[in-house]
Enzyme design. Structure first.
Site, PDB file in Angstrom:
ATOM      1  N   GLU A 180     -10.234   2.935  -2.428  1.00 26.04           N
ATOM      2  CA  GLU A 180     -10.823   3.054  -1.092  1.00 26.04           C
ATOM      3  C   GLU A 180     -11.314   4.472  -0.828  1.00 26.04           C
ATOM      4  O   GLU A 180     -12.149   4.687   0.047  1.00 26.04           O
ATOM      5  CB  GLU A 180      -9.821   2.622  -0.020  1.00 26.04           C
ATOM      6  CG  GLU A 180      -8.665   3.573   0.190  1.00 26.04           C
ATOM      7  CD  GLU A 180      -7.609   3.003   1.132  1.00 26.04           C
ATOM      8  OE1 GLU A 180      -7.024   1.957   0.801  1.00 26.04           O
ATOM      9  OE2 GLU A 180      -7.367   3.604   2.186  1.00 26.04           O
TER      10      GLU A 180
ATOM     11  N   GLU B  22      -0.969  -0.578  -4.120  1.00 26.96           N
ATOM     12  CA  GLU B  22      -2.252   0.074  -3.827  1.00 26.96           C
ATOM     13  C   GLU B  22      -2.082   1.586  -3.719  1.00 26.96           C
ATOM     14  O   GLU B  22      -1.098   2.049  -3.146  1.00 26.96           O
ATOM     15  CB  GLU B  22      -2.781  -0.506  -2.507  1.00 26.96           C
ATOM     16  CG  GLU B  22      -4.026   0.167  -1.966  1.00 26.96           C
ATOM     17  CD  GLU B  22      -4.583  -0.587  -0.763  1.00 26.96           C
ATOM     18  OE1 GLU B  22      -4.545  -1.837  -0.772  1.00 26.96           O
ATOM     19  OE2 GLU B  22      -5.044   0.067   0.178  1.00 26.96           O
TER      20      GLU B  22
ATOM     21  N   ASP C 285       0.842  -1.190   0.000  1.00 23.89           N
ATOM     22  CA  ASP C 285       0.000   0.000   0.000  1.00 23.89           C
ATOM     23  C   ASP C 285       0.882   1.246   0.000  1.00 23.89           C
ATOM     24  O   ASP C 285       1.611   1.491   0.955  1.00 23.89           O
ATOM     25  CB  ASP C 285      -0.906  -0.033   1.252  1.00 23.89           C
ATOM     26  CG  ASP C 285      -2.040   0.967   1.165  1.00 23.89           C
ATOM     27  OD1 ASP C 285      -2.024   1.807   0.241  1.00 23.89           O
ATOM     28  OD2 ASP C 285      -2.946   0.893   2.021  1.00 23.89           O
TER      29      ASP C 285
ATOM     30  N   HIS D  47      -0.515   4.069  -0.034  1.00 20.60           N
ATOM     31  CA  HIS D  47      -1.341   4.873   0.883  1.00 20.60           C
ATOM     32  C   HIS D  47      -1.505   6.317   0.412  1.00 20.60           C
ATOM     33  O   HIS D  47      -1.758   7.210   1.233  1.00 20.60           O
ATOM     34  CB  HIS D  47      -0.707   4.847   2.285  1.00 20.60           C
ATOM     35  CG  HIS D  47      -1.706   4.732   3.398  1.00 20.60           C
ATOM     36  ND1 HIS D  47      -1.962   5.751   4.282  1.00 20.60           N
ATOM     37  CD2 HIS D  47      -2.525   3.722   3.780  1.00 20.60           C
ATOM     38  CE1 HIS D  47      -2.894   5.366   5.159  1.00 20.60           C
ATOM     39  NE2 HIS D  47      -3.243   4.136   4.869  1.00 20.60           N
TER      40      HIS D  47
ATOM     41  N   HIS E  57     -12.055  -2.830   0.252  1.00 16.83           N
ATOM     42  CA  HIS E  57     -11.341  -2.223   1.378  1.00 16.83           C
ATOM     43  C   HIS E  57     -12.138  -2.471   2.651  1.00 16.83           C
ATOM     44  O   HIS E  57     -13.351  -2.253   2.676  1.00 16.83           O
ATOM     45  CB  HIS E  57     -11.259  -0.718   1.102  1.00 16.83           C
ATOM     46  CG  HIS E  57     -10.535   0.091   2.125  1.00 16.83           C
ATOM     47  ND1 HIS E  57     -11.180   0.979   2.954  1.00 16.83           N
ATOM     48  CD2 HIS E  57      -9.225   0.172   2.439  1.00 16.83           C
ATOM     49  CE1 HIS E  57     -10.277   1.582   3.724  1.00 16.83           C
ATOM     50  NE2 HIS E  57      -9.083   1.112   3.445  1.00 16.83           N
TER      51      HIS E  57
END
Ligand SMILES: [Mg+2]
Length: 382
Positions: free
Chosen positions: A235, A209, A183, A185, A285
């Protein structure tokens, strides 16, 4: 049947639960929350209650369309998370009414179970090799971890090397046949995302991700050019209309809508179906609570392109209150060989321990994400 009451509970570690009651004694649970804005979503749910009280809970599609369209302004994390939790609770009521799991009412399951993954490493990834090995020993076949800490638009190759070292440690600890989700993020900006995506390729991750923030999704074209690693995102996208261009552009391989953020079961079923038509997989998610996870599993059950499910057991956010604590029947989320069975009980398929919810709501929470700054004092993406 009429809706008589909407009651919200702010509960640790960082969740908001909703109970919708009816005049026939049936009730449903939802989880309308966006992390760090629980009180704001609670207020949005309360605003919707003016419209919902006295209405027939079975007309879910009509209520969804009304909540979405009739407020003039629409979309975004707060409104769509409020709609999501309400939608989940209405599906829970409908399933209980027909004595069937929600998946049964959406056409029936097309799978018996789904692979799950577990988080390791926390906000600032460290000791991830050891943590990943522990998850593998516990039966998981995949993990996800943060790739980096703060990263500037243009940052040092030393930080790139540190990421590579961490991923190498994980790959060495778990062996070749194990899924590693990395991720970014939204912490990484396009220039460094291209470098990282290319350098990570030899470790054969399951996906990277949010390689860039969703508002910069056009940059995925450049990232996709730099690597063959599957690209995941979604997400922080909240409706079919948010996903439309992403799918059309064709640089995403896995979408990750959140069942508690993207309009709930009703909307996510449609988002998953849109993705299927683009040969794009779904990995919902869900670093949230048991009602959100149950909602994910109900839609996963009926979606051919759902490939793996996030779940929050043992995640760094859950210290003190974990995924199973609010359930009368925690065995419904029993993970076997890295998979979880589809839920078979009526409604969302979980039984919430209301007494415990009420007790925990007295404690509540005021969870906010950390605020990070770069060395020069400027704000950093968390
Ligand atoms: Mg993420």
């Amino acid at each position: 049947m009429k809706i008589t009451k909407l009651e919200t509970f702010i509960v640790p570690p960082r969740w908001l639960f909703l109970k919708i009651e009816t005049d026939e004694g049936l009730f449903g649970w939802g989880e309308p929350v966006v992390e760090g804005r629980a009180a704001t979503v609670k207020a949005a749910v309360e605003e919707f209650s003016d419209y919902l009280i006295g209405k027939d809970p079975m007309r879910i599609e009509d209520h969804w369309q009304t909540m979405y369209r009739a407020g003039f302004y629409r979309g975004g994390p707060i409104t769509m998370s409020a709609i999501a939790g309400i939608d989940q609770a209405l599906w829970d009521i409908k399933g209980k009414y027909y004595n069937a799991p929600v998946s049964e009412l959406m056409g029936g399951a097309c799978r018996d179970s789904i692979r799950v993954y577990s988080w390791v490493g926390g906000d600032r990834p460290s000791d991830v090799g050891k943590a990943a090995k522990e998850k593998a020993d516990a039966g998981f076949t995949a993990i996800k971890m943060n790739g980096t800490e703060e990263l500037q638009y243009i940052d040092s190759y030393k930080k790139i090397d540190e990421v590579i070292e961490r991923i190498a440690a994980v790959r060495e600890a778990v062996g070749d046949d194990f899924g590693i989700g990395i991720d970014f993020h939204g912490r990484v900006h396009k220039p460094m995302a291209k470098i990282l995506a290319k350098e990570l390729e030899p470790f054969r991750p399951m996906f990277i991700e949010e390689p860039v923030l969703p508002e910069n999704n056009e940059a995925l074209r450049e990232v996709a050019r730099a690597t063959n690693i599957p690209i995941a995102t979604g997400e922080r996208m909240f409706s079919r209309w948010d996903f439309k261009k992403l799918l059309e552009d064709g640089y995403v391989d896995i979408i990750q809508p959140d069942l508690s953020h993207a309009g709930g079961i009703t909307e996510c079923k449609k988002i998953f179906a849109m993705a299927e038509a683009y040969d794009v997989a779904v990995a919902p998610h869900c670093p949230l609570g048991p009602i959100a996870l149950a909602s994910c599993l109900q839609v996963d059950a009926t979606s051919h392109n759902a490939v793996i499910q996030e779940q929050s057991l043992g995640i760094h956010y859950n210290q003190g209150s974990d995924l199973l604590d609010y359930l009368n029947d925690p065995q419904v989320f029993e993970y076997k060989d890295g998979y979880v069975d589809m839920l078979k009980k009526p409604g969302l398929g979980v039984s919430i321990n209301e007494e415990f919810v009420r007790k925990q709501a007295e404690i509540g929470h005021n969870w906010k994400n950390p605020v990070w700054r770069h060395k020069d004092g400027s704000i950093a993406e968390w």
